[in-house]
Design a protein around this motif. Structure first.
Motif, PDB file in Angstrom:
ATOM      1  N   MET A 147       0.851  -1.186   0.000  1.00 43.79           N
ATOM      2  CA  MET A 147       0.000   0.000   0.000  1.00 43.79           C
ATOM      3  C   MET A 147       0.888   1.237   0.000  1.00 43.79           C
ATOM      4  O   MET A 147       1.912   1.275   0.658  1.00 43.79           O
ATOM      5  N   VAL A 148       0.462   2.257  -0.709  1.00 43.21           N
ATOM      6  CA  VAL A 148       1.253   3.476  -0.795  1.00 43.21           C
ATOM      7  C   VAL A 148       0.566   4.580  -0.015  1.00 43.21           C
ATOM      8  O   VAL A 148      -0.650   4.668   0.014  1.00 43.21           O
ATOM      9  N   PRO A 149       1.357   5.431   0.672  1.00 38.36           N
ATOM     10  CA  PRO A 149       0.749   6.501   1.437  1.00 38.36           C
ATOM     11  C   PRO A 149      -0.037   7.449   0.547  1.00 38.36           C
ATOM     12  O   PRO A 149       0.385   7.800  -0.533  1.00 38.36           O
ATOM     13  N   ARG A 150      -1.192   7.900   1.044  1.00 40.86           N
ATOM     14  CA  ARG A 150      -1.980   8.893   0.359  1.00 40.86           C
ATOM     15  C   ARG A 150      -2.949   9.512   1.342  1.00 40.86           C
ATOM     16  O   ARG A 150      -2.943   9.197   2.519  1.00 40.86           O
ATOM     17  N   SER A 151      -3.796  10.402   0.897  1.00 41.42           N
ATOM     18  CA  SER A 151      -4.701  11.087   1.807  1.00 41.42           C
ATOM     19  C   SER A 151      -5.653  10.103   2.450  1.00 41.42           C
ATOM     20  O   SER A 151      -6.072   9.111   1.854  1.00 41.42           O
ATOM     21  N   ALA A 152      -6.024  10.382   3.675  1.00 37.34           N
ATOM     22  CA  ALA A 152      -6.831   9.449   4.446  1.00 37.34           C
ATOM     23  C   ALA A 152      -8.278   9.419   4.008  1.00 37.34           C
ATOM     24  O   ALA A 152      -8.997   8.475   4.301  1.00 37.34           O
ATOM     25  N   GLN A 169       9.339   2.812   2.209  1.00 37.62           N
ATOM     26  CA  GLN A 169       8.620   1.585   2.538  1.00 37.62           C
ATOM     27  C   GLN A 169       8.701   0.534   1.443  1.00 37.62           C
ATOM     28  O   GLN A 169       8.623  -0.653   1.719  1.00 37.62           O
ATOM     29  N   SER A 170       8.827   0.925   0.186  1.00 40.22           N
ATOM     30  CA  SER A 170       8.778  -0.030  -0.920  1.00 40.22           C
ATOM     31  C   SER A 170       9.761   0.361  -2.008  1.00 40.22           C
ATOM     32  O   SER A 170      10.331   1.457  -2.009  1.00 40.22           O
ATOM     33  N   LEU A 171       9.926  -0.551  -2.975  1.00 37.11           N
ATOM     34  CA  LEU A 171      10.774  -0.232  -4.123  1.00 37.11           C
ATOM     35  C   LEU A 171      10.177   0.904  -4.944  1.00 37.11           C
ATOM     36  O   LEU A 171      10.921   1.661  -5.591  1.00 37.11           O
ATOM     37  N   ALA A 172       8.857   1.041  -4.923  1.00 36.86           N
ATOM     38  CA  ALA A 172       8.241   2.169  -5.621  1.00 36.86           C
ATOM     39  C   ALA A 172       8.682   3.490  -5.005  1.00 36.86           C
ATOM     40  O   ALA A 172       8.956   4.464  -5.719  1.00 36.86           O
ATOM     41  N   ASP A 173       8.781   3.531  -3.677  1.00 42.25           N
ATOM     42  CA  ASP A 173       9.247   4.750  -3.010  1.00 42.25           C
ATOM     43  C   ASP A 173      10.699   5.056  -3.376  1.00 42.25           C
ATOM     44  O   ASP A 173      11.074   6.208  -3.602  1.00 42.25           O
ATOM     45  N   ILE A 174      11.531   4.007  -3.409  1.00 36.65           N
ATOM     46  CA  ILE A 174      12.937   4.200  -3.767  1.00 36.65           C
ATOM     47  C   ILE A 174      13.061   4.717  -5.198  1.00 36.65           C
ATOM     48  O   ILE A 174      13.854   5.614  -5.487  1.00 36.65           O
ATOM     49  N   LEU A 175      12.241   4.158  -6.082  1.00 40.26           N
ATOM     50  CA  LEU A 175      12.311   4.589  -7.478  1.00 40.26           C
ATOM     51  C   LEU A 175      11.848   6.029  -7.633  1.00 40.26           C
ATOM     52  O   LEU A 175      12.406   6.788  -8.434  1.00 40.26           O
ATOM     53  N   LEU A 223       8.306  -4.607  -0.455  1.00 41.74           N
ATOM     54  CA  LEU A 223       8.650  -3.793   0.702  1.00 41.74           C
ATOM     55  C   LEU A 223      10.107  -4.008   1.092  1.00 41.74           C
ATOM     56  O   LEU A 223      10.631  -5.121   1.001  1.00 41.74           O
ATOM     57  N   VAL A 224      10.753  -2.935   1.532  1.00 40.43           N
ATOM     58  CA  VAL A 224      12.184  -2.955   1.844  1.00 40.43           C
ATOM     59  C   VAL A 224      12.364  -2.794   3.344  1.00 40.43           C
ATOM     60  O   VAL A 224      11.797  -1.886   3.961  1.00 40.43           O
ATOM     61  N   THR A 225      13.174  -3.671   3.950  1.00 40.23           N
ATOM     62  CA  THR A 225      13.426  -3.615   5.378  1.00 40.23           C
ATOM     63  C   THR A 225      14.551  -2.636   5.683  1.00 40.23           C
ATOM     64  O   THR A 225      15.230  -2.128   4.784  1.00 40.23           O
ATOM     65  N   GLU A 226      14.787  -2.417   6.973  1.00 42.48           N
ATOM     66  CA  GLU A 226      15.886  -1.528   7.370  1.00 42.48           C
ATOM     67  C   GLU A 226      17.247  -2.078   6.966  1.00 42.48           C
ATOM     68  O   GLU A 226      18.199  -1.325   6.808  1.00 42.48           O
ATOM     69  N   ARG A 227      17.329  -3.391   6.808  1.00 40.15           N
ATOM     70  CA  ARG A 227      18.580  -4.016   6.366  1.00 40.15           C
ATOM     71  C   ARG A 227      18.663  -4.133   4.856  1.00 40.15           C
ATOM     72  O   ARG A 227      19.503  -4.857   4.336  1.00 40.15           O
ATOM     73  N   MET A 228      17.785  -3.443   4.167  1.00 33.47           N
ATOM     74  CA  MET A 228      17.784  -3.396   2.707  1.00 33.47           C
ATOM     75  C   MET A 228      17.497  -4.762   2.088  1.00 33.47           C
ATOM     76  O   MET A 228      18.027  -5.103   1.029  1.00 33.47           O
ATOM     77  N   ARG A 229      16.670  -5.530   2.749  1.00 39.11           N
ATOM     78  CA  ARG A 229      16.156  -6.771   2.186  1.00 39.11           C
ATOM     79  C   ARG A 229      14.742  -6.526   1.689  1.00 39.11           C
ATOM     80  O   ARG A 229      13.984  -5.780   2.316  1.00 39.11           O
TER      81      ARG A 229
END
Length: 308
Positions: A1-6, A115-121, A162-168
């Motif tokens: 899920m991607v952040p957006r307006s509530a 939170q996700s690869l989409a966010d990183i991209l 989803l990406v963890t803090e350890r980049m997994r």
């Protein structure tokens, strides 16, 4: 899920209780919102453990499509145990919501990672080929596990990785997964180029481009990356590679793949020197100077002594 307006739906109570076990959870920040409902970070009050809680209003569960999808996700995911699949820890009903307690992959504001690869991209534009190999190997491992259990995900997209803090990286959202489904979607293009392979303003033109395998390729891609993309986007489904075929492709077998990525790779291009992360080279230099290790030349011989 991607952040957006509530939206118009009011937030749930600050505390959620599992009446069967007696566990109490404190609601934290909003992680995102999707088709089902909202996802929050929650803390189990007694133990301090952190989870991602997907909260689905009971009113939405009455809708056949959503109710069936939630039940399917819950039933399938509770049996899965794999390092690259988001784990479902449990579920309970609290007041007007069904709560799915999921593994929390990102810790939020204190974490350097989205939170996700989409966010990183979105932050980076596109990824380097070593990074794509790094993530792709992990995702293929998770997909092989799913296929080994007779499951096909059917909703593979960067926002579900989803990406963890350890980049997994971990595969999430099994709401569209099916059992005993035929092999379907092959993927792997967007992270390399920064955009989807087939884009058009009108749907008929989009279909023509897909059937004709008409897609742009940026000039920086290596021949191996170009070959893999062409193979995966072949107009003939039977000609596309299986998971084993992707794993055995030269793009993955002959290119440099880092053993780990630093968290700053979420926001900036990581530095690789001579196909080794810079931090590993610096660590080796510190070892040589500090503990008497003998450096070697690229050809394998000992390097001449250095004056200090």
């Amino acid at each position: 899920m991607v952040p957006r307006s509530a939206g118009a739906e009011p937030p749930p109570a600050w505390y959620l209780r599992d009446w069967d076990s007696g566990a109490l959870y404190k609601r934290g920040r909003l992680l995102g919102e999707g088709t089902f409902g909202r996802c929050y970070q929650v803390t189990e009050v007694t133990s301090g453990r952190l989870y991602a809680a997907k909260l689905i209003p009971r009113a939405r569960l009455a809708t056949a499509a959503i109710g069936d999808r939630v039940e399917r996700e819950r039933e399938l995911q509770r049996h899965l145990r794999h390092r690259h699949i988001v784990r479902l820890h449990g579920h309970f009903t609290d007041r007007g919501h069904l709560c799915l307690l999921l593994e929390l992959c990102s810790r939020g504001p204190l974490s350097l990672c989205p939170q996700s690869l989409a966010d990183i991209l979105r932050a980076r534009g596109r990824l380097t080929e070593p990074e794509v190999r790094y993530y792709l190997r992990q995702l293929l491992s998770g997909l092989r596990y799913l296929h080994g259990h007779g499951l096909v995900h059917r909703d593979l997209k960067l926002s579900n990785f989803l990406v963890t803090e350890r980049m997994r990286v971990k595969i999430g959202d099994l709401g569209l997964a099916r059992r005993a489904a035929p092999p379907g979607r092959r993927w792997g293009y967007t992270a390399l180029t920064g955009h989807a392979p087939f884009e058009a303003r009108h749907r008929p033109e989009l279909y023509r481009r897909i059937r004709g395998a008409r897609y742009p390729l940026p000039p920086q891609l290596s021949p191996r990356a170009r070959a893999l993309i062409a193979h995966m986007l072949d107009p003939e489904p039977a000609a596309r590679p299986s998971l084993a075929g992707v794993l055995g492709h030269p793009f993955l077998t002959q290119g440099f793949t880092p053993q780990a990525l630093p968290p700053r790779a979420c926001h900036s291009v990581p530095i690789f020197v001579g196909q080794e992360p810079l931090r590993r080279i610096l660590r080796g230099l510190r070892c040589w100077r500090g503990c008497g290790c003998v450096p070697v030349t690229p050809g394998g011989g000992r390097a001449p002594p250095q004056s200090t």
